[in-house]
Design an enzyme around this catalytic site. Structure first.
Site: not given
Ligand code: TNX
Length: 564
Positions: A367
Protein backbone atom coordinates in the site's frame (compact mmCIF):
# COMPACT_ATOMS: atom_id res chain seq x y z
CA UNK A 1 -22.76 -39.17 24.54
CA UNK A 2 -23.27 -37.18 21.40
CA UNK A 3 -21.52 -37.43 18.10
CA UNK A 4 -19.62 -34.28 18.94
CA UNK A 5 -18.11 -35.55 22.15
CA UNK A 6 -14.36 -35.14 22.35
CA UNK A 7 -12.09 -38.01 21.45
CA UNK A 8 -11.48 -39.26 24.94
CA UNK A 9 -15.10 -40.18 25.40
CA UNK A 10 -14.94 -42.63 22.53
CA UNK A 11 -13.80 -46.24 22.50
CA UNK A 12 -10.45 -46.56 24.21
CA UNK A 13 -11.05 -43.40 26.16
CA UNK A 14 -11.33 -43.42 29.89
CA UNK A 15 -15.06 -43.00 29.76
CA UNK A 16 -15.39 -45.32 26.79
CA UNK A 17 -17.61 -48.36 26.92
CA UNK A 18 -17.48 -51.50 24.84
CA UNK A 19 -16.52 -51.06 21.20
CA UNK A 20 -19.44 -52.21 19.12
CA UNK A 21 -19.40 -53.12 15.45
CA UNK A 22 -21.67 -50.17 14.78
CA UNK A 23 -19.21 -47.82 16.41
CA UNK A 24 -16.32 -49.18 14.40
CA UNK A 25 -18.28 -48.77 11.20
CA UNK A 26 -19.16 -45.24 12.19
CA UNK A 27 -15.51 -44.49 12.78
CA UNK A 28 -14.62 -45.99 9.45
CA UNK A 29 -17.25 -43.88 7.72
CA UNK A 30 -16.00 -40.73 9.33
CA UNK A 31 -12.40 -41.38 8.52
CA UNK A 32 -13.17 -42.36 4.96
CA UNK A 33 -15.19 -39.22 4.55
CA UNK A 34 -12.11 -37.38 5.74
CA UNK A 35 -10.00 -39.12 3.14
CA UNK A 36 -8.29 -41.41 5.62
CA UNK A 37 -7.90 -45.09 5.84
CA UNK A 38 -9.84 -46.69 8.62
CA UNK A 39 -7.93 -49.93 8.30
CA UNK A 40 -4.34 -50.66 9.20
CA UNK A 41 -3.45 -51.07 5.55
CA UNK A 42 -4.79 -48.23 3.50
CA UNK A 43 -4.40 -50.12 0.23
CA UNK A 44 -7.22 -52.46 1.18
CA UNK A 45 -9.66 -49.94 2.49
CA UNK A 46 -11.11 -49.00 -0.86
CA UNK A 47 -12.81 -52.38 -1.03
CA UNK A 48 -14.17 -52.23 2.46
CA UNK A 49 -17.78 -51.71 3.33
CA UNK A 50 -16.77 -48.39 4.80
CA UNK A 51 -15.18 -47.28 1.57
CA UNK A 52 -18.19 -48.26 -0.52
CA UNK A 53 -20.64 -46.70 1.88
CA UNK A 54 -18.84 -43.39 2.03
CA UNK A 55 -17.96 -43.01 -1.62
CA UNK A 56 -21.09 -41.30 -2.97
CA UNK A 57 -21.36 -38.68 -0.25
CA UNK A 58 -19.07 -36.03 1.21
CA UNK A 59 -21.35 -35.44 4.14
CA UNK A 60 -21.34 -38.73 6.00
CA UNK A 61 -21.98 -38.08 9.67
CA UNK A 62 -21.33 -41.06 11.91
CA UNK A 63 -23.80 -41.97 14.61
CA UNK A 64 -21.14 -42.47 17.28
CA UNK A 65 -18.30 -40.39 18.68
CA UNK A 66 -14.93 -40.48 16.98
CA UNK A 67 -12.15 -42.18 18.92
CA UNK A 68 -9.68 -39.85 17.23
CA UNK A 69 -10.37 -36.31 16.23
CA UNK A 70 -7.25 -34.62 14.92
CA UNK A 71 -6.61 -31.15 13.51
CA UNK A 72 -4.84 -30.88 11.16
CA UNK A 73 -5.78 -34.20 9.63
CA UNK A 74 -2.71 -36.48 9.27
CA UNK A 75 -1.75 -37.60 5.80
CA UNK A 76 -2.18 -41.27 6.79
CA UNK A 77 -4.24 -42.40 9.73
CA UNK A 78 -5.48 -45.82 10.67
CA UNK A 79 -7.49 -46.58 13.79
CA UNK A 80 -6.25 -50.06 14.46
CA UNK A 81 -8.82 -50.89 17.11
CA UNK A 82 -8.30 -52.85 20.28
CA UNK A 83 -7.05 -51.49 23.55
CA UNK A 84 -5.12 -48.26 23.71
CA UNK A 85 -2.44 -47.06 26.07
CA UNK A 86 -3.60 -45.60 29.39
CA UNK A 87 -1.50 -42.75 30.76
CA UNK A 88 -0.83 -43.39 34.45
CA UNK A 89 1.65 -42.26 37.06
CA UNK A 90 3.77 -45.25 35.95
CA UNK A 91 4.17 -43.87 32.42
CA UNK A 92 7.76 -43.04 31.50
CA UNK A 93 8.77 -40.71 28.67
CA UNK A 94 11.80 -42.12 26.88
CA UNK A 95 13.96 -40.04 24.56
CA UNK A 96 16.07 -41.93 22.07
CA UNK A 97 18.47 -40.73 19.38
CA UNK A 98 19.75 -37.35 20.47
CA UNK A 99 19.36 -34.16 22.42
CA UNK A 100 16.36 -32.94 20.42
CA UNK A 101 14.42 -36.05 21.48
CA UNK A 102 15.14 -35.21 25.10
CA UNK A 103 14.04 -31.63 24.62
CA UNK A 104 10.76 -32.66 22.98
CA UNK A 105 10.20 -35.25 25.71
CA UNK A 106 10.64 -32.49 28.26
CA UNK A 107 8.04 -30.41 26.46
CA UNK A 108 5.65 -33.38 26.41
CA UNK A 109 6.18 -33.86 30.14
CA UNK A 110 5.25 -30.22 30.71
CA UNK A 111 2.15 -30.50 28.54
CA UNK A 112 0.98 -33.71 30.22
CA UNK A 113 1.61 -32.27 33.63
CA UNK A 114 -0.71 -29.43 32.68
CA UNK A 115 -3.54 -31.66 31.50
CA UNK A 116 -3.15 -34.68 33.80
CA UNK A 117 -1.42 -33.31 36.87
CA UNK A 118 1.06 -36.18 36.57
CA UNK A 119 4.78 -35.45 36.81
CA UNK A 120 6.00 -38.10 34.38
CA UNK A 121 9.74 -38.87 34.36
CA UNK A 122 11.84 -38.32 31.24
CA UNK A 123 14.61 -40.83 30.59
CA UNK A 124 17.30 -40.66 27.94
CA UNK A 125 18.54 -43.69 26.10
CA UNK A 126 17.42 -47.07 24.87
CA UNK A 127 13.73 -47.75 25.25
CA UNK A 128 12.68 -50.40 27.71
CA UNK A 129 9.26 -51.49 28.78
CA UNK A 130 5.97 -49.74 28.27
CA UNK A 131 5.67 -46.02 27.98
CA UNK A 132 5.93 -43.18 25.52
CA UNK A 133 9.00 -43.35 23.33
CA UNK A 134 10.21 -40.40 21.27
CA UNK A 135 12.76 -41.69 18.81
CA UNK A 136 14.97 -39.85 16.34
CA UNK A 137 16.15 -41.96 13.43
CA UNK A 138 18.61 -41.05 10.65
CA UNK A 139 17.23 -38.95 7.79
CA UNK A 140 16.05 -41.16 4.96
CA UNK A 141 14.82 -43.95 7.22
CA UNK A 142 11.60 -44.96 5.53
CA UNK A 143 8.37 -43.98 7.21
CA UNK A 144 5.36 -46.07 6.28
CA UNK A 145 4.66 -43.63 3.47
CA UNK A 146 8.14 -44.33 2.09
CA UNK A 147 10.70 -41.65 1.41
CA UNK A 148 11.48 -40.93 5.04
CA UNK A 149 9.90 -38.57 7.47
CA UNK A 150 11.47 -35.47 6.00
CA UNK A 151 12.23 -32.33 7.98
CA UNK A 152 8.87 -32.18 9.75
CA UNK A 153 7.15 -35.54 9.34
CA UNK A 154 6.69 -38.21 11.99
CA UNK A 155 5.19 -41.60 12.63
CA UNK A 156 3.04 -42.41 15.65
CA UNK A 157 2.05 -45.92 16.65
CA UNK A 158 0.06 -46.67 19.77
CA UNK A 159 -1.25 -49.82 21.37
CA UNK A 160 -1.68 -51.35 24.81
CA UNK A 161 2.07 -51.36 25.50
CA UNK A 162 2.70 -47.75 24.76
CA UNK A 163 3.16 -45.05 22.18
CA UNK A 164 6.12 -44.55 19.87
CA UNK A 165 6.70 -41.33 17.97
CA UNK A 166 9.44 -41.53 15.36
CA UNK A 167 10.97 -38.76 13.26
CA UNK A 168 14.21 -37.71 11.61
CA UNK A 169 14.33 -34.26 13.16
CA UNK A 170 13.20 -32.53 16.32
CA UNK A 171 10.49 -30.66 14.42
CA UNK A 172 8.90 -33.96 13.37
CA UNK A 173 8.92 -35.28 16.94
CA UNK A 174 7.46 -31.99 18.12
CA UNK A 175 4.60 -32.19 15.61
CA UNK A 176 4.12 -35.80 16.67
CA UNK A 177 3.60 -34.87 20.31
CA UNK A 178 0.99 -32.29 19.26
CA UNK A 179 -0.89 -35.15 17.62
CA UNK A 180 -0.44 -37.23 20.76
CA UNK A 181 -1.94 -34.41 22.86
CA UNK A 182 -5.01 -34.45 20.65
CA UNK A 183 -5.38 -38.20 21.15
CA UNK A 184 -5.89 -37.46 24.84
CA UNK A 185 -8.65 -35.49 26.51
CA UNK A 186 -8.39 -31.78 27.15
CA UNK A 187 -8.22 -32.53 30.87
CA UNK A 188 -7.40 -35.67 32.84
CA UNK A 189 -5.13 -38.59 32.02
CA UNK A 190 -7.12 -40.84 29.68
CA UNK A 191 -6.09 -43.47 27.18
CA UNK A 192 -4.33 -43.03 23.86
CA UNK A 193 -6.42 -45.02 21.39
CA UNK A 194 -4.67 -47.59 19.20
CA UNK A 195 -3.68 -45.84 15.99
CA UNK A 196 -1.02 -45.90 13.32
CA UNK A 197 -0.18 -42.52 11.83
CA UNK A 198 2.34 -41.42 9.24
CA UNK A 199 2.25 -37.71 8.71
CA UNK A 200 4.06 -34.90 6.99
CA UNK A 201 3.04 -31.41 5.92
CA UNK A 202 1.73 -30.40 2.52
CA UNK A 203 3.71 -27.13 2.57
CA UNK A 204 7.03 -26.27 4.20
CA UNK A 205 5.73 -22.84 5.28
CA UNK A 206 2.77 -22.58 7.65
CA UNK A 207 2.96 -19.09 9.00
CA UNK A 208 0.93 -16.90 11.30
CA UNK A 209 1.32 -13.14 11.25
CA UNK A 210 0.71 -10.97 14.28
CA UNK A 211 0.45 -7.19 13.99
CA UNK A 212 1.88 -5.74 17.19
CA UNK A 213 2.08 -2.25 15.67
CA UNK A 214 -1.61 -1.27 15.61
CA UNK A 215 -1.99 -2.57 19.14
CA UNK A 216 0.99 -3.63 21.18
CA UNK A 217 1.00 -7.04 22.85
CA UNK A 218 3.61 -7.85 25.50
CA UNK A 219 5.79 -10.95 25.44
CA UNK A 220 3.49 -13.27 27.48
CA UNK A 221 0.63 -12.65 25.04
CA UNK A 222 2.88 -13.39 22.09
CA UNK A 223 3.91 -16.60 23.85
CA UNK A 224 0.27 -17.63 24.23
CA UNK A 225 -0.19 -16.91 20.52
CA UNK A 226 2.86 -19.10 19.83
CA UNK A 227 1.41 -21.90 21.99
CA UNK A 228 -1.66 -21.97 19.78
CA UNK A 229 0.47 -21.97 16.64
CA UNK A 230 2.52 -24.89 17.95
CA UNK A 231 -0.57 -26.88 18.85
CA UNK A 232 -1.70 -26.70 15.22
CA UNK A 233 1.74 -27.30 13.68
CA UNK A 234 2.49 -23.79 12.38
CA UNK A 235 6.20 -23.15 11.91
CA UNK A 236 6.72 -19.43 11.13
CA UNK A 237 5.75 -16.40 13.21
CA UNK A 238 5.65 -13.23 11.10
CA UNK A 239 5.86 -10.31 13.52
CA UNK A 240 4.65 -7.02 12.03
CA UNK A 241 6.78 -4.72 14.16
CA UNK A 242 6.24 -1.30 12.61
CA UNK A 243 3.42 0.65 11.05
CA UNK A 244 1.91 4.13 10.99
CA UNK A 245 0.45 3.72 14.47
CA UNK A 246 3.52 2.46 16.31
CA UNK A 247 7.14 1.30 16.22
CA UNK A 248 7.71 -1.76 18.43
CA UNK A 249 11.38 -2.71 18.42
CA UNK A 250 14.36 -1.03 20.06
CA UNK A 251 17.12 -0.13 17.59
CA UNK A 252 20.46 0.95 19.10
CA UNK A 253 21.36 4.47 18.04
CA UNK A 254 17.77 5.39 17.14
CA UNK A 255 16.19 6.10 20.54
CA UNK A 256 13.39 8.20 19.05
CA UNK A 257 11.83 5.07 17.59
CA UNK A 258 11.09 3.67 21.02
CA UNK A 259 10.54 7.08 22.53
CA UNK A 260 7.92 8.92 20.56
CA UNK A 261 7.55 6.23 17.86
CA UNK A 262 6.43 3.49 20.25
CA UNK A 263 4.20 5.62 22.45
CA UNK A 264 1.05 5.38 20.35
CA UNK A 265 -1.41 2.80 19.06
CA UNK A 266 -4.83 2.73 17.43
CA UNK A 267 -7.41 4.34 19.68
CA UNK A 268 -4.95 6.38 21.72
CA UNK A 269 -3.50 3.69 24.01
CA UNK A 270 0.01 3.83 25.40
CA UNK A 271 1.65 1.50 22.90
CA UNK A 272 4.89 -0.17 23.88
CA UNK A 273 7.87 -1.90 22.36
CA UNK A 274 10.16 -4.90 22.67
CA UNK A 275 13.62 -4.45 24.07
CA UNK A 276 16.43 -6.51 22.65
CA UNK A 277 15.90 -8.98 25.52
CA UNK A 278 12.12 -9.14 24.87
CA UNK A 279 12.63 -9.87 21.21
CA UNK A 280 15.24 -12.52 21.96
CA UNK A 281 12.84 -14.09 24.47
CA UNK A 282 10.16 -14.35 21.77
CA UNK A 283 12.65 -15.86 19.33
CA UNK A 284 13.79 -18.42 21.91
CA UNK A 285 10.25 -19.33 23.00
CA UNK A 286 9.29 -19.83 19.35
CA UNK A 287 12.46 -21.79 18.54
CA UNK A 288 11.80 -24.20 21.41
CA UNK A 289 8.53 -24.95 19.59
CA UNK A 290 10.17 -25.27 16.17
CA UNK A 291 8.75 -21.93 15.07
CA UNK A 292 10.93 -19.47 13.15
CA UNK A 293 10.40 -15.76 13.76
CA UNK A 294 10.21 -13.48 10.72
CA UNK A 295 10.48 -9.86 11.89
CA UNK A 296 8.95 -7.23 9.64
CA UNK A 297 9.61 -3.54 9.30
CA UNK A 298 7.16 -1.92 6.91
CA UNK A 299 8.63 0.13 4.03
CA UNK A 300 8.52 2.44 2.12
CA UNK A 301 5.03 3.43 3.35
CA UNK A 302 3.29 2.75 6.68
CA UNK A 303 6.10 4.72 8.37
CA UNK A 304 4.28 7.52 10.20
CA UNK A 305 5.49 6.34 13.62
CA UNK A 306 9.11 6.43 12.42
CA UNK A 307 8.57 9.90 10.92
CA UNK A 308 7.21 11.26 14.19
CA UNK A 309 10.65 10.46 15.63
CA UNK A 310 12.82 11.11 12.58
CA UNK A 311 10.97 13.46 10.21
CA UNK A 312 14.06 13.87 8.05
CA UNK A 313 13.37 10.36 6.66
CA UNK A 314 10.59 11.93 4.57
CA UNK A 315 11.48 13.86 1.42
CA UNK A 316 9.95 17.02 2.91
CA UNK A 317 12.35 16.64 5.82
CA UNK A 318 9.92 17.97 8.44
CA UNK A 319 8.16 19.10 10.46
CA UNK A 320 7.35 15.91 12.32
CA UNK A 321 3.88 14.59 11.47
CA UNK A 322 1.27 14.18 14.17
CA UNK A 323 0.99 10.67 15.60
CA UNK A 324 -1.55 8.59 13.73
CA UNK A 325 -3.90 6.53 15.91
CA UNK A 326 -6.80 5.75 13.61
CA UNK A 327 -7.48 2.78 11.34
CA UNK A 328 -5.91 2.92 7.89
CA UNK A 329 -2.53 4.03 6.71
CA UNK A 330 -0.05 3.99 3.87
CA UNK A 331 -0.32 7.76 3.31
CA UNK A 332 3.36 8.54 3.88
CA UNK A 333 6.76 7.25 2.81
CA UNK A 334 10.49 7.38 3.39
CA UNK A 335 12.43 9.34 0.78
CA UNK A 336 13.63 7.08 -2.03
CA UNK A 337 16.35 9.33 -3.33
CA UNK A 338 18.19 10.11 -0.13
CA UNK A 339 21.09 8.11 1.30
CA UNK A 340 19.83 8.73 4.84
CA UNK A 341 16.91 6.39 4.10
CA UNK A 342 19.27 3.51 3.36
CA UNK A 343 21.50 4.25 6.34
CA UNK A 344 18.35 3.99 8.47
CA UNK A 345 17.21 0.76 6.80
CA UNK A 346 20.68 -0.71 7.20
CA UNK A 347 20.71 0.03 10.91
CA UNK A 348 17.23 -1.41 11.46
CA UNK A 349 17.76 -4.48 9.29
CA UNK A 350 21.23 -5.07 10.72
CA UNK A 351 19.82 -5.04 14.25
CA UNK A 352 17.02 -7.44 13.36
CA UNK A 353 19.32 -9.75 11.41
CA UNK A 354 21.70 -10.01 14.36
CA UNK A 355 18.86 -11.07 16.68
CA UNK A 356 17.05 -13.35 14.23
CA UNK A 357 18.27 -16.89 13.58
CA UNK A 358 15.67 -17.46 10.83
CA UNK A 359 16.38 -16.88 7.16
CA UNK A 360 13.91 -14.09 6.40
CA UNK A 361 13.49 -10.40 7.23
CA UNK A 362 10.22 -8.76 6.16
CA UNK A 363 10.48 -5.35 4.47
CA UNK A 364 6.77 -4.69 3.92
CA UNK A 365 6.09 -3.11 0.56
CA UNK A 366 2.30 -2.87 0.84
CA UNK A 367 0.00 0.00 0.00
CA UNK A 368 2.63 2.56 -0.99
CA UNK A 369 0.27 4.99 -2.65
CA UNK A 370 2.35 8.14 -2.28
CA UNK A 371 5.48 7.14 -4.26
CA UNK A 372 5.83 6.84 -8.01
CA UNK A 373 6.70 3.44 -9.45
CA UNK A 374 10.40 4.19 -9.90
CA UNK A 375 10.86 5.44 -6.34
CA UNK A 376 8.93 2.47 -4.97
CA UNK A 377 11.10 0.03 -6.94
CA UNK A 378 14.24 1.80 -5.79
CA UNK A 379 13.39 1.45 -2.08
CA UNK A 380 12.30 -2.17 -2.36
CA UNK A 381 15.35 -3.10 -4.44
CA UNK A 382 17.84 -1.34 -2.20
CA UNK A 383 16.15 -2.62 0.98
CA UNK A 384 16.29 -6.14 -0.50
CA UNK A 385 20.01 -5.71 -1.15
CA UNK A 386 20.55 -4.51 2.41
CA UNK A 387 18.79 -7.59 3.81
CA UNK A 388 20.96 -9.83 1.63
CA UNK A 389 24.09 -7.99 2.75
CA UNK A 390 23.15 -8.94 6.31
CA UNK A 391 22.97 -12.60 5.32
CA UNK A 392 19.17 -12.90 5.21
CA UNK A 393 16.53 -13.14 2.48
CA UNK A 394 14.01 -10.31 2.03
CA UNK A 395 10.31 -11.20 2.30
CA UNK A 396 7.68 -8.69 1.21
CA UNK A 397 4.04 -8.29 0.35
CA UNK A 398 3.18 -9.16 -3.23
CA UNK A 399 3.08 -5.47 -4.21
CA UNK A 400 6.89 -5.66 -4.24
CA UNK A 401 6.78 -7.94 -7.30
CA UNK A 402 6.72 -4.58 -9.10
CA UNK A 403 10.38 -4.15 -8.16
CA UNK A 404 11.33 -6.91 -10.62
CA UNK A 405 14.35 -9.23 -10.42
CA UNK A 406 16.27 -7.21 -7.81
CA UNK A 407 13.30 -7.32 -5.46
CA UNK A 408 12.41 -9.59 -2.56
CA UNK A 409 13.21 -13.31 -2.40
CA UNK A 410 9.78 -14.33 -1.07
CA UNK A 411 6.38 -12.76 -1.80
CA UNK A 412 3.19 -12.90 0.26
CA UNK A 413 -0.02 -12.72 -1.77
CA UNK A 414 -2.70 -10.88 0.21
CA UNK A 415 -5.24 -9.50 -2.23
CA UNK A 416 -8.34 -11.60 -2.71
CA UNK A 417 -8.03 -13.00 -6.25
CA UNK A 418 -11.16 -11.05 -7.17
CA UNK A 419 -9.60 -7.75 -6.04
CA UNK A 420 -6.14 -8.15 -7.49
CA UNK A 421 -5.18 -5.79 -10.32
CA UNK A 422 -4.30 -7.62 -13.54
CA UNK A 423 -0.90 -5.92 -13.69
CA UNK A 424 0.01 -6.98 -10.15
CA UNK A 425 -1.06 -10.52 -10.90
CA UNK A 426 1.21 -10.58 -13.96
CA UNK A 427 4.11 -9.29 -11.87
CA UNK A 428 3.59 -11.88 -9.15
CA UNK A 429 3.35 -14.67 -11.72
CA UNK A 430 6.51 -13.38 -13.43
CA UNK A 431 8.37 -13.39 -10.11
CA UNK A 432 7.18 -16.93 -9.39
CA UNK A 433 8.41 -17.99 -12.83
CA UNK A 434 11.82 -16.61 -11.89
CA UNK A 435 11.75 -18.94 -8.90
CA UNK A 436 10.48 -16.58 -6.19
CA UNK A 437 8.43 -18.68 -3.75
CA UNK A 438 4.97 -17.40 -2.88
CA UNK A 439 3.15 -17.53 0.45
CA UNK A 440 -0.61 -17.47 0.05
CA UNK A 441 -2.74 -15.42 2.41
CA UNK A 442 -5.56 -14.04 0.29
CA UNK A 443 -7.56 -11.81 2.61
CA UNK A 444 -10.89 -13.41 1.71
CA UNK A 445 -9.66 -16.69 3.23
CA UNK A 446 -6.64 -15.98 5.44
CA UNK A 447 -7.15 -12.53 6.99
CA UNK A 448 -8.32 -13.34 10.47
CA UNK A 449 -8.96 -9.66 11.19
CA UNK A 450 -11.99 -9.84 8.90
CA UNK A 451 -15.39 -10.31 10.53
CA UNK A 452 -16.88 -13.81 10.51
CA UNK A 453 -20.29 -12.35 9.72
CA UNK A 454 -22.40 -9.25 10.26
CA UNK A 455 -22.75 -10.01 13.98
CA UNK A 456 -19.00 -10.15 14.73
CA UNK A 457 -18.30 -7.31 17.17
CA UNK A 458 -14.64 -6.92 16.14
CA UNK A 459 -12.76 -6.77 12.89
CA UNK A 460 -12.81 -5.20 9.46
CA UNK A 461 -14.76 -6.29 6.41
CA UNK A 462 -13.04 -4.92 3.35
CA UNK A 463 -12.41 -8.46 2.05
CA UNK A 464 -15.97 -9.58 2.83
CA UNK A 465 -17.01 -11.81 5.67
CA UNK A 466 -14.59 -14.66 6.33
CA UNK A 467 -16.39 -17.38 8.24
CA UNK A 468 -14.61 -20.56 9.29
CA UNK A 469 -15.74 -22.48 6.23
CA UNK A 470 -14.29 -19.72 4.00
CA UNK A 471 -11.00 -19.93 5.87
CA UNK A 472 -11.03 -23.67 5.32
CA UNK A 473 -12.44 -24.20 1.87
CA UNK A 474 -9.84 -23.08 -0.65
CA UNK A 475 -6.79 -24.41 -2.41
CA UNK A 476 -3.60 -22.35 -2.09
CA UNK A 477 -2.15 -23.92 -5.23
CA UNK A 478 -4.96 -22.69 -7.47
CA UNK A 479 -6.28 -19.57 -5.72
CA UNK A 480 -4.09 -17.22 -7.76
CA UNK A 481 -4.56 -18.20 -11.40
CA UNK A 482 -1.41 -18.50 -13.47
CA UNK A 483 1.11 -19.40 -10.77
CA UNK A 484 3.51 -22.07 -11.99
CA UNK A 485 3.06 -25.33 -10.16
CA UNK A 486 5.30 -25.74 -7.16
CA UNK A 487 5.69 -22.01 -6.57
CA UNK A 488 3.45 -21.92 -3.48
CA UNK A 489 5.72 -22.46 -0.48
CA UNK A 490 2.91 -22.27 2.00
CA UNK A 491 0.20 -20.27 3.67
CA UNK A 492 -0.08 -17.56 6.26
CA UNK A 493 -2.86 -16.64 8.66
CA UNK A 494 -2.76 -12.88 9.14
CA UNK A 495 -3.96 -11.15 12.28
CA UNK A 496 -3.98 -7.38 11.81
CA UNK A 497 -4.96 -5.64 15.01
CA UNK A 498 -6.54 -2.28 14.20
CA UNK A 499 -9.68 -3.40 16.07
CA UNK A 500 -8.08 -5.90 18.44
CA UNK A 501 -6.94 -4.36 21.71
CA UNK A 502 -6.89 -7.25 24.18
CA UNK A 503 -5.65 -10.85 24.23
CA UNK A 504 -9.24 -12.03 24.30
CA UNK A 505 -9.90 -10.06 21.10
CA UNK A 506 -7.09 -12.06 19.50
CA UNK A 507 -8.59 -15.40 20.54
CA UNK A 508 -12.03 -14.30 19.28
CA UNK A 509 -10.63 -13.81 15.81
CA UNK A 510 -8.10 -16.69 15.80
CA UNK A 511 -10.40 -19.41 17.07
CA UNK A 512 -11.73 -21.31 15.27
CA UNK A 513 -10.16 -19.99 12.06
CA UNK A 514 -6.48 -20.57 12.89
CA UNK A 515 -6.98 -24.37 13.07
CA UNK A 516 -8.84 -24.16 9.74
CA UNK A 517 -5.83 -22.56 8.09
CA UNK A 518 -3.55 -25.06 9.84
CA UNK A 519 -5.31 -27.86 8.01
CA UNK A 520 -5.15 -25.93 4.72
CA UNK A 521 -1.38 -25.72 5.11
CA UNK A 522 -0.70 -29.18 6.48
CA UNK A 523 -3.15 -31.77 5.14
CA UNK A 524 -3.43 -33.15 1.62
CA UNK A 525 -5.97 -31.16 -0.40
CA UNK A 526 -7.73 -34.33 -1.58
CA UNK A 527 -8.26 -35.52 1.99
CA UNK A 528 -9.90 -32.31 3.17
CA UNK A 529 -13.59 -31.59 3.32
CA UNK A 530 -15.64 -29.21 5.41
CA UNK A 531 -18.09 -31.65 7.05
CA UNK A 532 -15.26 -33.80 8.35
CA UNK A 533 -13.29 -30.76 9.46
CA UNK A 534 -16.25 -29.11 11.20
CA UNK A 535 -16.77 -32.19 13.36
CA UNK A 536 -13.10 -32.54 14.25
CA UNK A 537 -12.89 -28.79 14.90
CA UNK A 538 -15.81 -28.98 17.32
CA UNK A 539 -13.90 -31.47 19.43
CA UNK A 540 -11.08 -28.94 19.86
CA UNK A 541 -13.26 -26.50 21.79
CA UNK A 542 -12.79 -28.10 25.23
CA UNK A 543 -9.04 -27.73 24.72
CA UNK A 544 -9.33 -23.99 24.10
CA UNK A 545 -11.46 -23.66 27.21
CA UNK A 546 -8.99 -25.67 29.28
CA UNK A 547 -6.07 -23.63 27.94
CA UNK A 548 -7.69 -20.30 28.75
CA UNK A 549 -8.38 -19.03 25.22
CA UNK A 550 -11.49 -17.27 26.36
CA UNK A 551 -13.82 -15.57 23.95
CA UNK A 552 -13.41 -17.92 20.99
CA UNK A 553 -16.14 -17.63 18.40
CA UNK A 554 -18.99 -20.16 18.27
CA UNK A 555 -19.16 -19.81 14.51
CA UNK A 556 -22.27 -21.25 12.88
CA UNK A 557 -21.99 -24.47 10.93
CA UNK A 558 -19.77 -26.21 13.48
CA UNK A 559 -21.41 -28.74 15.85
CA UNK A 560 -19.91 -27.33 19.04
CA UNK A 561 -20.23 -29.65 22.01
CA UNK A 562 -22.75 -28.69 24.65
CA UNK A 563 -21.09 -26.76 27.43
CA UNK A 564 -18.08 -25.60 25.42
C1 TNX B 1 -4.13 -4.27 4.51
S1 TNX B 1 -2.41 -6.46 3.81
C2 TNX B 1 -2.88 -4.03 5.02
C3 TNX B 1 -2.72 -3.79 6.46
C4 TNX B 1 -4.03 -3.71 7.16
C5 TNX B 1 -4.96 -4.79 6.65
C6 TNX B 1 -6.28 -4.83 7.34
C7 TNX B 1 -1.36 -5.46 3.88
C8 TNX B 1 -0.12 -5.95 3.44
N1 TNX B 1 -1.71 -4.22 4.32
O1 TNX B 1 -1.95 -2.64 6.69
O2 TNX B 1 -3.84 -3.85 8.53
O3 TNX B 1 -5.18 -4.61 5.28
O4 TNX B 1 -7.04 -5.90 6.94
Amino acid sequence: MTQTAPAAHGPGGRAGGKVTAAMLLAVALALTAAGCSSAPHSAGSGDSAAGRAAAPSRTVVPAAPLPVSLVPLPSQLAVTGGPGYPITSATVLQAVGGAAAGQVAGELATLLRGTTGLALPVRDGAATGAGIVLRLVPAGTAGRAGGGYGAEGYGLVSGPDGVTVTASAGAGLFHGIQTLRQLLPARGDGTVPAVRITDRPRYPVRSAQLDVARHFFPVPVVEKFIDLMAEYKFNYLHLHLTDDQGWRIAIPGLPGLTGVGASTEVGGGRGGYYTDADYRAIVAYAAARYITVVPEVDLPAHVNAALTAYPSLACAGGPAPAPYTRIGGGFDNVCAGRQQTYTFIDRVVGTLAAMTPGPWIGIGGDEATTLDAADYAEVMTRASAIVRAHGKQPLAWEDAAAAGPGGPSVLAVWHPASQEAAQLRRQVVAAARRGVPVIMEPADHAYLDQKYNAATPLGLRWAGYVDTERSYDWNPDTDLPGLPSGSVAGIEAALWTETLATPQNLWTMLLPRLPALAEVGWSPQAARNWPSFARRLASQAPRWDAQGYTGWTHDAGVPWPAGA
